[in-house]
Design a protein around this motif. Structure first.
Motif, PDB file in Angstrom:
ATOM      1  N   LYS A 183      11.078  38.303  20.859  1.00 57.19           N
ATOM      2  CA  LYS A 183      11.060  36.871  21.184  1.00 57.19           C
ATOM      3  C   LYS A 183      12.369  36.369  21.798  1.00 57.19           C
ATOM      4  N   ASN A 184      12.196  35.609  22.867  1.00 54.41           N
ATOM      5  CA  ASN A 184      13.279  34.821  23.484  1.00 54.41           C
ATOM      6  C   ASN A 184      14.599  35.582  23.612  1.00 54.41           C
ATOM      7  N   GLY A 220      10.956  35.699  30.462  1.00 55.27           N
ATOM      8  CA  GLY A 220      12.057  35.001  29.816  1.00 55.27           C
ATOM      9  C   GLY A 220      11.810  34.688  28.357  1.00 55.27           C
ATOM     10  N   GLY A 221      10.528  34.588  27.969  1.00 55.86           N
ATOM     11  CA  GLY A 221      10.199  34.348  26.565  1.00 55.86           C
ATOM     12  C   GLY A 221       9.991  35.615  25.769  1.00 55.86           C
ATOM     13  N   GLY A 222      10.165  36.770  26.428  1.00 59.02           N
ATOM     14  CA  GLY A 222      10.045  38.046  25.739  1.00 59.02           C
ATOM     15  C   GLY A 222       8.782  38.791  26.086  1.00 59.02           C
ATOM     16  N   SER A 279       9.236  32.171  30.273  1.00 64.58           N
ATOM     17  CA  SER A 279      10.247  31.302  29.665  1.00 64.58           C
ATOM     18  C   SER A 279       9.592  30.061  29.089  1.00 64.58           C
ATOM     19  N   GLY A 280       9.874  29.754  27.823  1.00 65.01           N
ATOM     20  CA  GLY A 280       9.310  28.581  27.167  1.00 65.01           C
ATOM     21  C   GLY A 280       7.902  28.767  26.673  1.00 65.01           C
ATOM     22  N   GLN A 335       4.508  30.964  24.737  1.00 65.06           N
ATOM     23  CA  GLN A 335       4.122  31.553  23.458  1.00 65.06           C
ATOM     24  C   GLN A 335       3.107  32.651  23.731  1.00 65.06           C
ATOM     25  N   ASP A 368      13.411  38.548  16.486  1.00 66.35           N
ATOM     26  CA  ASP A 368      14.259  37.580  17.174  1.00 66.35           C
ATOM     27  C   ASP A 368      15.246  38.321  18.070  1.00 66.35           C
ATOM     28  N   SER A 422      17.179  36.839  20.378  1.00 60.89           N
ATOM     29  CA  SER A 422      18.047  35.832  21.009  1.00 60.89           C
ATOM     30  C   SER A 422      19.483  36.310  21.180  1.00 60.89           C
TER      31      SER A 422
END
Length: 447
Positions: free
Chosen positions: A7-8, A21-23, A37-38, A40, A49, A51
């Motif tokens: 994620k992210n 971009g969101g994974g 990106s952004g 789900q 995670d 990040s």
């Protein structure tokens, strides 16, 4: 198993134009979704995670000699070019034993894995008495480490007494080479997506094999649909040897033995002229660029951008650990970036070098299931955590991996399974491996 959402991420390089971009989502060993990106995921997931991580496709090493980890930084060849380097090392390598090879392979694979490499090609061409099962030893080590590999059954038939470089104790008969090659293909070669072990045929070089074994290997590769690998155009000395021994330049030699085609990839590929580059591209013959080794032995600089422009698939290789002297793929990508900028200018992008280490290397090995992040491909990932002092003040997390000199992955996944966790390989006794491997290296050199 429940799908996993990486994620992210702090940064992500997909080796294509997809937005991730969101994974990404991993399930049953494959990438099943890229999250913009952004966004789900479309399916319920557990979460990792990311990040603090930069996510890359697992790096792919297209040319190595695992056994050479036993002869790194050896004084007598520390300042030698290729031919004297080989002539001094061949008698040492001839003393290789099954256990010393096993240790050498374990060290090489562990180094590669810790550098973010998930697939490696090894060129093993040394089969002195007692080493008939060398490739079998490599297969076992690869499976134990949980990586993927293209293991090439190398060969040498042209000894010193026949005008070649290797000593007689390291060469084999064509009959023994071809019989073992067929055995290995039948026993170990896997096909299709997700293959863990693949076998290729790899007569060592123009100065260590006859034209007959080159041609016979090409015929066998065609029959069993496996790939071909050899060293070619590494040095001017090799060019001179081909002219003297065969009356041919290197690409003419390649064509004369039936190797100028798209199942072949070449180690180094430095000294090609414009016409030869065009011919290689038209044939789809690939090149493994080995920048560190080429610099260490002062062999020259491959014309990578021109090779690619002609249609030649180009990937990266760390080469043998006696001419690099490391097995680190993320550092090799950095070296490739800088060496090619020296030839072509500072506009060579960071992303292009990362592309050589991923999507380009996958193409070199004839694989379309690895080397980039996309739905349906294998979940082979390298996650780097740019939190060390060297990264402080960096702004672009992807560029920072090469420009700031990342050298160790924090997490590595192969086929959906974590093989590196928190910068370590679970279950591997590194200190014990170093101690036993170092003792074997000293014994090998001492004789």
């Amino acid at each position: 198993m429940t799908p996993l959402w990486i994620k992210n991420p702090l940064g992500i390089f997909t080796a294509n134009d997809h937005d991730a971009g969101g994974g990404l989502v991993v399930s049953d060993g494959k990438i099943v979704e890229l999250v913009p990106s952004g966004g789900q995921p479309f399916i319920p997931c557990t979460v990792f995670d990311a990040s603090a991580h930069v996510v890359l496709p697992g790096l792919i090493n297209t040319h190595h000699h695992f056994y050479q980890t036993l002869t790194r930084a050896w004084g007598p060849v520390a300042n030698a070019p290729l031919f004297p380097w080989l002539q001094n090392l061949y008698p040492v390598w001839a003393r290789l034993t099954p256990r010393s090879l096993e240790l050498a392979v374990q060290v090489a694979l562990a180094e590669l894995l810790l550098s973010g490499c998930t697939t490696a090609a090894d060129h093993h061409y040394l089969f002195p008495d007692g080493m008939e099962d060398a490739i079998d030893i490599e297969v076992s080590a690869v499976r134990s480490m949980g990586m993927r590999a293209t293991l090439t059954r190398g060969s040498m038939t042209l000894g010193e007494d026949d005008g070649g470089l290797p000593p007689r104790t390291t060469v084999q008969s064509p009959e023994a080479i071809l019989a073992d090659s067929e055995r290995l293909i039948r026993q170990y070669h896997e096909t299709g997506d997700g293959a863990v072990v693949q076998i290729a045929l790899a007569p060592c070089s123009p100065f260590s094999v006859t034209k007959e074994i080159m041609a016979e290997s090409a015929a066998m590769a065609e029959r069993f649909d496996v790939r071909l690998h050899t060293h070619l155009a590494e040095t001017i000395d090799e060019e001179d040897f081909c002219q003297s021994m065969f009356g041919l330049r290197t690409v003419d030699y390649l064509e004369s033995v039936g190797w100028l085609g798209n199942r072949t990839w070449l180690g180094h590929g430095i000294h090609f002229n414009d016409e030869e580059i065009t011919r290689l591209g038209a044939a789809g013959t690939a090149v493994a660029h080995c920048p560190t080794s080429n610099m260490r032995l002062a062999s020259g600089t491959a014309r990578v951008l021109e090779l690619e422009a002609a249609g030649v698939p180009v990937g990266l290789g760390v080469d043998g650990s006696a001419s690099n002297d490391a097995s680190n793929m993320i550092l090799e990508a950095r070296q490739a970036l800088y060496l090619q900028r020296l030839r072509y200018g500072a506009s060579v992008p960071v992303e292009r070098a990362l592309g050589w280490a991923t999507r380009g290397s996958a193409a070199v090995l004839g694989r379309s299931d690895i080397g980039q992040l996309a739905p349906g491909l294998q979940a082979d990932l390298a996650l780097f955590k740019p939190d060390e002092l060297r990264f402080s003040g960096s702004h672009d997390p992807v560029a920072a991996l090469l420009l700031c000199g990342a050298d160790r992955a924090d997490r590595v996944m192969v086929g959906g399974a974590w093989r590196v966790v928190d910068g370590a390989i679970p279950g591997l006794d590194v200190a014990g491996l170093i101690a036993e491997h170092s003792a074997a290296a000293r014994k090998l050199v001492a004789g």
